[in-house]
Write an enzyme that holds these catalytic residues in place. Structure first.
Site: not given
Ligand SMILES: C[S@@+](CC[C@H](N)C(=O)[O-])C[C@H]1O[C@@H](n2cnc3c(N)ncnc32)[C@H](O)[C@@H]1O
Length: 459
Positions: A281, A283-287, A303, A351, A404
């Site tokens: 998961c 986006a936006p790619g921080g980790k 994502d 995440d 988070c």
């Molecule tokens: C908490 S954010 C991730 C933050 C990211 N890891 C970072 O550090 O920048 C959760 C992400 O999960 C994605 N998401 C939701 N359901 C999903 C799924 N079934 N498969 C993949 N990604 C999913 C959302 O679009 C969202 O971008």
């Protein structure tokens, strides 16, 4: 007459890429902010609502709306006391809430004010709030209402504020269900958590150690008179927030904006060159970027949201981290048959989507957008994503669950239920529930709230 305003300080949000421009008229800023707040009251995220504000008004609308969202419980309670019925215009209804908050700042003693509060004189504020209804057709008829409500607040302020003392939402500026959930989960800490969520956060960065060193970034900042404090292995915190694109090294990809609480994820994974890693998961790619900064891994970043996946690409490009070993896919983590080559991953970062209850100081609209009923379906989605991902982990490999959030349903309870469902999962040391906190000697940058649970798959 339109009065030029003194711009309040701009929020240190990751979304703040904006430069402060010549100050627009306060009445225009109030109307633009009210439109954004009205959209949030109708369910739109503040980030999206601000994108619809005309560019020259956006910095002031951002600063005013962030302040308003952090005090919206008070605004809503005052509106309830002062209005017999809700005006049939969401912008005017939001304008009343915003103006009441700003008028309360104007009438209060300086020592009682939130240091981040935008301050105008009461006269300017009432005049400009009334004026702001006159700019556009849909608000024209509400001049008298805005004037009457604000003047009544001026007259009856003490009695009205006394009535707010028993109102939890007005006191803590969170929805009642949210306050009750924290009271239950954190009987000792709930007040501190709610108060922390209303404090203007610092600007926190993570240095890209593939591109430069933290010392080099500190020197480049110091050369421009910018003071930054180091924390952790690659973190820097700026006490005085600035528009990020104006800081040295932004376009060169020397650093990313990332909260201190989020900087735990990548180091926990003990990445080694050549490992196969899935960021499920992303986006936006921080980790994602942090992992690529730490080792030369073979990374699949996924994502479900195509547009947000575009942001992962942009971020990795700016940081110089895109290469042939990095694969970016816009798909669901639960549809592995569409994107997985069948080779298990050494490390999976999950995440997962969550209520984001841990990051409300940076996104103060979140608390007003969520509903108590969101928690169950969100936790269920997390469980389904985790279960799908577990089958992709190699024997001896690891899965890191991150949210988070500070609600136990998305943290400790989720981790314990996962262990019960998966006999081969062994819980490894990880921080568990990180609670949001302000800067102190142990946390020079303060932190948002995150949950971390690390599982290894027994052979
Ligand atoms: C908490 S954010 C991730 C933050 C990211 N890891 C970072 O550090 O920048 C959760 C992400 O999960 C994605 N998401 C939701 N359901 C999903 C799924 N079934 N498969 C993949 N990604 C999913 C959302 O679009 C969202 O971008």
């Amino acid at each position: 007459m339109k009065e030029r305003q003194i711009l309040p300080s701009i929020d240190a949000s990751p979304y703040n890429l904006l430069m402060t421009q010549a100050a627009p008229a306060l009445s225009d800023s109030l109307l633009a902010t009210a439109r954004a707040l009205g959209a949030v009251e109708n369910g739109q995220s503040l980030t999206d609502a601000l994108l619809e504000v005309q560019p020259d008004l956006r910095p002031s609308a951002q600063a005013l709306s962030f302040y308003a969202m952090r005090h919206w419980g008070q605004a809503m309670a005052l509106r309830r006391l002062l209005l017999d019925r809700v005006p049939q215009n969401p912008t005017v209804y939001a304008l009343l809430g915003l103006s009441l908050l700003l008028l309360e700042v104007a009438l209060s003693e300086p020592v009682e004010r939130d240091p981040a509060a935008p301050t105008y004189t009461a006269h300017t504020l009432v005049d400009q709030a009334v004026q702001s209804t006159q700019g556009q057709r849909d608000t024209l008829n509400f001049k008298g209402l805005v004037n009457a409500v604000l003047r009544r607040f001026q007259r009856e302020r003490a009695a009205l504020l006394a009535q707010l003392a028993q109102d939890l939402e007005a006191q803590y500026n969170h929805p009642k269900w949210w306050i009750e959930a924290l009271q239950k989960a954190y009987p000792q800490d709930w007040q501190r958590l709610l108060q922390t969520a209303n404090v203007h956060p610092p600007l926190t960065l993570r240095v890209n150690v593939r591109a430069t060193t933290r010392e080099a970034v500190e020197q480049a900042f110091a050369a421009q008179g910018i003071t930054a404090t180091a924390f952790g292995t690659a973190g820097l915190v700026l006490e005085v927030p600035r528009p990020i694109a104006s800081l040295p090294g932004y376009s060169q990809g020397w650093w990313s904006v990332q909260d201190a609480g989020a900087q735990f994820a990548a180091p926990l994974l003990e990445l080694k060159d050549g490992m196969r890693v899935l960021d499920a998961c992303a986006a936006p790619g921080g980790k994602t970027a942090h992992m690529l900064e730490l080792a030369k891994i073979k990374l699949t970043a996924l994502d479900i949201d195509n547009a947000r996946m575009g942001r992962v690409e942009q971020n990795l490009e700016r940081l110089g981290l895109l290469n042939d070993e990095v694969e970016l896919i816009a798909e669901s983590a639960m549809r592995a048959h569409t994107w997985w080559d069948g080779k298990p991953f050494d490390v999976v970062l999950a995440d997962v989507p969550c209520t984001a209850s841990g990051i409300v100081r940076r996104h103060p609209d979140i608390r007003w957008l969520r509903r108590a009923t969101d928690l169950k379906p969100t936790a269920k989605l997390q469980r389904e994503i985790l279960d799908s991902l577990w089958s992709l982990v190699a024997p001896g490999g690891k899965l890191l669950l991150v949210t988070c959030s500070i609600f136990p349903e998305e943290g400790e309870l989720q981790a314990q239920a996962f262990l019960k469902r998966h006999q081969q999962a062994l819980r490894m040391p990880a921080p568990g529930q990180l609670l949001p906190c302000l800067a102190d000697p142990e946390h020079p940058a303060g932190q948002d709230g995150f949950f971390y649970a690390l599982f290894s798959r027994q052979v």
